[in-house]
Write a protein that holds these residues in place. Structure first.
Motif, PDB file in Angstrom:
ATOM      1  N   ARG A 191       5.349  -4.161   4.112  1.00  0.00           N
ATOM      2  CA  ARG A 191       6.425  -5.084   4.519  1.00  0.00           C
ATOM      3  C   ARG A 191       6.786  -6.028   3.380  1.00  0.00           C
ATOM      4  NH1 ARG A 191       3.141  -5.582   9.065  1.00  0.00           N
ATOM      5  NH2 ARG A 191       2.597  -7.712   8.480  1.00  0.00           N
ATOM      6  N   GLN A 192       5.790  -6.538   2.667  1.00  0.00           N
ATOM      7  CA  GLN A 192       6.063  -7.456   1.568  1.00  0.00           C
ATOM      8  C   GLN A 192       6.847  -6.777   0.455  1.00  0.00           C
ATOM      9  OE1 GLN A 192       2.131  -8.961   0.628  1.00  0.00           O
ATOM     10  NE2 GLN A 192       2.333 -10.648   2.075  1.00  0.00           N
ATOM     11  N   VAL A 193       6.473  -5.554   0.118  1.00  0.00           N
ATOM     12  CA  VAL A 193       7.177  -4.823  -0.930  1.00  0.00           C
ATOM     13  C   VAL A 193       8.621  -4.546  -0.503  1.00  0.00           C
ATOM     14  CG1 VAL A 193       7.279  -2.601  -2.136  1.00  0.00           C
ATOM     15  CG2 VAL A 193       5.108  -3.821  -1.968  1.00  0.00           C
ATOM     16  N   ALA A 194       8.831  -4.234   0.771  1.00  0.00           N
ATOM     17  CA  ALA A 194      10.185  -3.971   1.270  1.00  0.00           C
ATOM     18  C   ALA A 194      11.040  -5.232   1.250  1.00  0.00           C
ATOM     19  CB  ALA A 194      10.118  -3.405   2.689  1.00  0.00           C
ATOM     20  N   GLY A 195      10.423  -6.383   1.431  1.00  0.00           N
ATOM     21  CA  GLY A 195      11.151  -7.651   1.418  1.00  0.00           C
ATOM     22  C   GLY A 195      11.701  -8.005   2.789  1.00  0.00           C
ATOM     23  N   PRO A 196      12.290  -9.195   2.892  1.00  0.00           N
ATOM     24  CA  PRO A 196      12.702  -9.713   4.194  1.00  0.00           C
ATOM     25  C   PRO A 196      13.951  -9.045   4.768  1.00  0.00           C
ATOM     26  CG  PRO A 196      13.335 -11.236   2.482  1.00  0.00           C
ATOM     27  CD  PRO A 196      12.506 -10.155   1.824  1.00  0.00           C
ATOM     28  N   GLY A 197      14.785  -8.471   3.919  1.00  0.00           N
ATOM     29  CA  GLY A 197      16.005  -7.850   4.423  1.00  0.00           C
ATOM     30  C   GLY A 197      17.067  -8.862   4.846  1.00  0.00           C
ATOM     31  N   ARG A 198      16.896 -10.118   4.436  1.00  0.00           N
ATOM     32  CA  ARG A 198      17.880 -11.161   4.729  1.00  0.00           C
ATOM     33  C   ARG A 198      18.500 -11.623   3.419  1.00  0.00           C
ATOM     34  NH1 ARG A 198      13.757 -11.892   8.310  1.00  0.00           N
ATOM     35  NH2 ARG A 198      12.534 -13.278   6.992  1.00  0.00           N
ATOM     36  N   ALA A 199      19.807 -11.695   3.386  1.00  0.00           N
ATOM     37  CA  ALA A 199      20.502 -12.099   2.174  1.00  0.00           C
ATOM     38  C   ALA A 199      20.029 -13.478   1.723  1.00  0.00           C
ATOM     39  CB  ALA A 199      22.011 -12.114   2.425  1.00  0.00           C
ATOM     40  N   GLY A 200      19.761 -13.607   0.429  1.00  0.00           N
ATOM     41  CA  GLY A 200      19.388 -14.891  -0.137  1.00  0.00           C
ATOM     42  C   GLY A 200      17.948 -15.297   0.057  1.00  0.00           C
ATOM     43  N   GLU A 201      17.134 -14.445   0.675  1.00  0.00           N
ATOM     44  CA  GLU A 201      15.706 -14.733   0.859  1.00  0.00           C
ATOM     45  C   GLU A 201      14.901 -13.710   0.080  1.00  0.00           C
ATOM     46  OE1 GLU A 201      12.282 -14.881   4.349  1.00  0.00           O
ATOM     47  OE2 GLU A 201      14.361 -15.234   4.905  1.00  0.00           O
ATOM     48  N   TYR A 202      13.885 -14.213  -0.637  1.00  0.00           N
ATOM     49  CA  TYR A 202      13.048 -13.339  -1.460  1.00  0.00           C
ATOM     50  C   TYR A 202      11.584 -13.634  -1.197  1.00  0.00           C
ATOM     51  CZ  TYR A 202      17.512 -12.989  -3.759  1.00  0.00           C
ATOM     52  OH  TYR A 202      18.838 -12.799  -3.999  1.00  0.00           O
ATOM     53  N   TRP A 203      10.786 -12.562  -1.156  1.00  0.00           N
ATOM     54  CA  TRP A 203       9.343 -12.699  -1.022  1.00  0.00           C
ATOM     55  C   TRP A 203       8.730 -12.315  -2.360  1.00  0.00           C
ATOM     56  CZ3 TRP A 203       8.619  -9.482   4.067  1.00  0.00           C
ATOM     57  CH2 TRP A 203       9.133 -10.212   5.152  1.00  0.00           C
ATOM     58  N   LEU A 204       7.968 -13.211  -2.925  1.00  0.00           N
ATOM     59  CA  LEU A 204       7.287 -12.977  -4.191  1.00  0.00           C
ATOM     60  C   LEU A 204       5.789 -13.022  -3.927  1.00  0.00           C
ATOM     61  CD1 LEU A 204       9.475 -15.442  -6.275  1.00  0.00           C
ATOM     62  CD2 LEU A 204       9.831 -12.981  -5.956  1.00  0.00           C
ATOM     63  N   ASN A 205       5.099 -11.962  -4.278  1.00  0.00           N
ATOM     64  CA  ASN A 205       3.670 -11.840  -3.983  1.00  0.00           C
ATOM     65  C   ASN A 205       2.948 -11.248  -5.183  1.00  0.00           C
ATOM     66  OD1 ASN A 205       3.633 -12.269  -0.859  1.00  0.00           O
ATOM     67  ND2 ASN A 205       5.342 -10.904  -1.269  1.00  0.00           N
ATOM     68  N   TRP A 206       1.908 -11.961  -5.637  1.00  0.00           N
ATOM     69  CA  TRP A 206       1.115 -11.484  -6.760  1.00  0.00           C
ATOM     70  C   TRP A 206      -0.368 -11.568  -6.437  1.00  0.00           C
ATOM     71  CZ3 TRP A 206       5.219 -14.895  -7.695  1.00  0.00           C
ATOM     72  CH2 TRP A 206       6.259 -14.385  -8.458  1.00  0.00           C
TER      73      TRP A 206
END
Length: 145
Positions: A38-53
């Motif tokens: 799910r994190q790699v796919a991202g939120p799928g909402r415009a203007g929102e980003y998930w960054l995970n390291w």
């Protein structure tokens, strides 16, 4: 974050004491695999980003940092496995993440820290955040900066 980290990260996140302030329990490899997908796919909402390291120390995974970015606002979080705590790893990773986000144009950084979690409060302060005194629905204090 990559799905293939799930197996090693399940070991990093296996200590029950990691969930003393946040609740929950250690995730299984299968749960982490799905979470990382799910994190790699991202939120799928415009203007929102998930960054995970993941955080690696001498080639061994020891924790992670993450940010949810919406516009110029970024909410950050960090977790370091119990076996590696007390070495300044969370501090270094959170300070690095906060600095990078500010360089990318983040105007406001946020974090939520349990009021009794002294170590995480020190990490938040080192990252340039200050406690607001506001508690969220989970009883965690809002930090911003």
């Amino acid at each position: 974050m990559a799905v293939e980290y799930a197996g090693e990260m399940a070991g990093v996140l296996a200590a029950p004491e990691l969930y003393g302030f946040t609740g929950g329990e250690p995730p299984s490899v299968e749960q982490l695999t799905e979470r990382y997908r799910r994190q790699v796919a991202g939120p799928g909402r415009a203007g929102e980003y998930w960054l995970n390291w993941v955080i690696s120390l001498d080639g061994v995974l020891v924790g992670y940092v993450q940010a949810t970015v919406i516009g110029a606002e970024a909410e950050i979080a960090w977790v370091v496995g119990a076996d590696w705590q007390g070495r300044g790893i969370a501090r270094e990773a959170a300070v690095g993440l906060a600095g990078w986000l500010r360089e990318q144009g983040a105007g406001l950084l946020l974090a939520h820290v349990h009021p009794e979690h002294v170590a995480s409060a020190k990490v938040a302060a080192a990252a340039g955040l200050r406690a607001t005194g506001e508690l969220d629905d989970d009883g965690e204090q809002r930090w911003e900066g």
